[in-house]
Scaffold this motif. Sequence first.
Motif, PDB file in Angstrom:
ATOM      1  N   GLU A  77       0.820  -1.215   0.000  1.00 12.76           N
ATOM      2  CA  GLU A  77       0.000   0.000   0.000  1.00 12.76           C
ATOM      3  C   GLU A  77       0.856   1.269   0.000  1.00 12.76           C
ATOM      4  O   GLU A  77       0.464   2.283  -0.589  1.00 12.76           O
ATOM      5  N   ASP A  78       2.013   1.228   0.644  1.00 15.40           N
ATOM      6  CA  ASP A  78       2.931   2.377   0.601  1.00 15.40           C
ATOM      7  C   ASP A  78       3.403   2.620  -0.835  1.00 15.40           C
ATOM      8  O   ASP A  78       3.520   3.762  -1.283  1.00 15.40           O
ATOM      9  N   ALA A  79       3.676   1.533  -1.547  1.00 15.23           N
ATOM     10  CA  ALA A  79       4.133   1.644  -2.932  1.00 15.23           C
ATOM     11  C   ALA A  79       3.013   2.208  -3.814  1.00 15.23           C
ATOM     12  O   ALA A  79       3.244   3.060  -4.676  1.00 15.23           O
ATOM     13  N   ILE A  80       1.782   1.747  -3.587  1.00 20.56           N
ATOM     14  CA  ILE A  80       0.637   2.246  -4.355  1.00 20.56           C
ATOM     15  C   ILE A  80       0.450   3.734  -4.110  1.00 20.56           C
ATOM     16  O   ILE A  80       0.230   4.521  -5.046  1.00 20.56           O
ATOM     17  N   SER A  81       0.544   4.153  -2.858  1.00 24.91           N
ATOM     18  CA  SER A  81       0.400   5.564  -2.506  1.00 24.91           C
ATOM     19  C   SER A  81       1.458   6.406  -3.215  1.00 24.91           C
ATOM     20  O   SER A  81       1.167   7.482  -3.747  1.00 24.91           O
ATOM     21  N   TRP A  82       2.689   5.919  -3.223  1.00 24.49           N
ATOM     22  CA  TRP A  82       3.792   6.661  -3.855  1.00 24.49           C
ATOM     23  C   TRP A  82       3.520   6.863  -5.341  1.00 24.49           C
ATOM     24  O   TRP A  82       3.673   7.965  -5.867  1.00 24.49           O
TER      25      TRP A  82
END
Length: 221
Positions: A77-82
């Motif tokens: 989810e951190d990667a998606i947000s980025w």
Amino acid sequence: MRKEHRKLHIDRDFRDLTRPLSKVEYQRLETRVLQGNCRKAVVSWNGIILQGFELYSICARHRLPFQHEVKTFECREDAISWVCRRELQSTRLTEERFHFLLGVCYNAECKANRYHREHALPHERVPFISGRAIAEDLGNTFHVSWGAVKMYDTYSRALLTIRTECRNLFVGIVSGRIKLSREIVFALSKMKPSEVEAFYNAIAAETMNYKDARKLFNDMD
């Protein structure tokens, strides 16, 4: 960063977050790559491409090394947000893709906060961030109301459901080629796969404007 021949994975969820290059843009990129004038990098996380899909494709086809930047994130989810936050800064997004990305980003950041709290070490204190606080932050950053961000969350969920039923329809909507109201998108997300496919085929059979699409949907309902 250094040039590599590394094999990376293309994940559909991440690929759909990035605006595809037009044919002209792709050709220009390929020309720069072949001339050795491309300074862009393929960005990845856990072996999954986050940005630079076309660059990776071109380099793989011509068996050329590419600039490779590796990102470190604690969760998916951190990667998606980025990715979403970077894409949302683009001025070339359709209205539909902008709304889709905002909704996906909101959902990812809510899940990321929960992940960080659940996986925190005993001595770490990860604060709870409410959905409204996340929506307000995104709204302030991208100049929409927090209520709109919450609405786009629902909209993006509906689009992702449509993607599982008829990918061509999903692509058509976020690209702006197929203009549908949120009401119709929500309704389509609740229909059977065969009905969604039939709706897309009817639209694909001829060029339709918003009024035609609404009439067709009403006739099928």
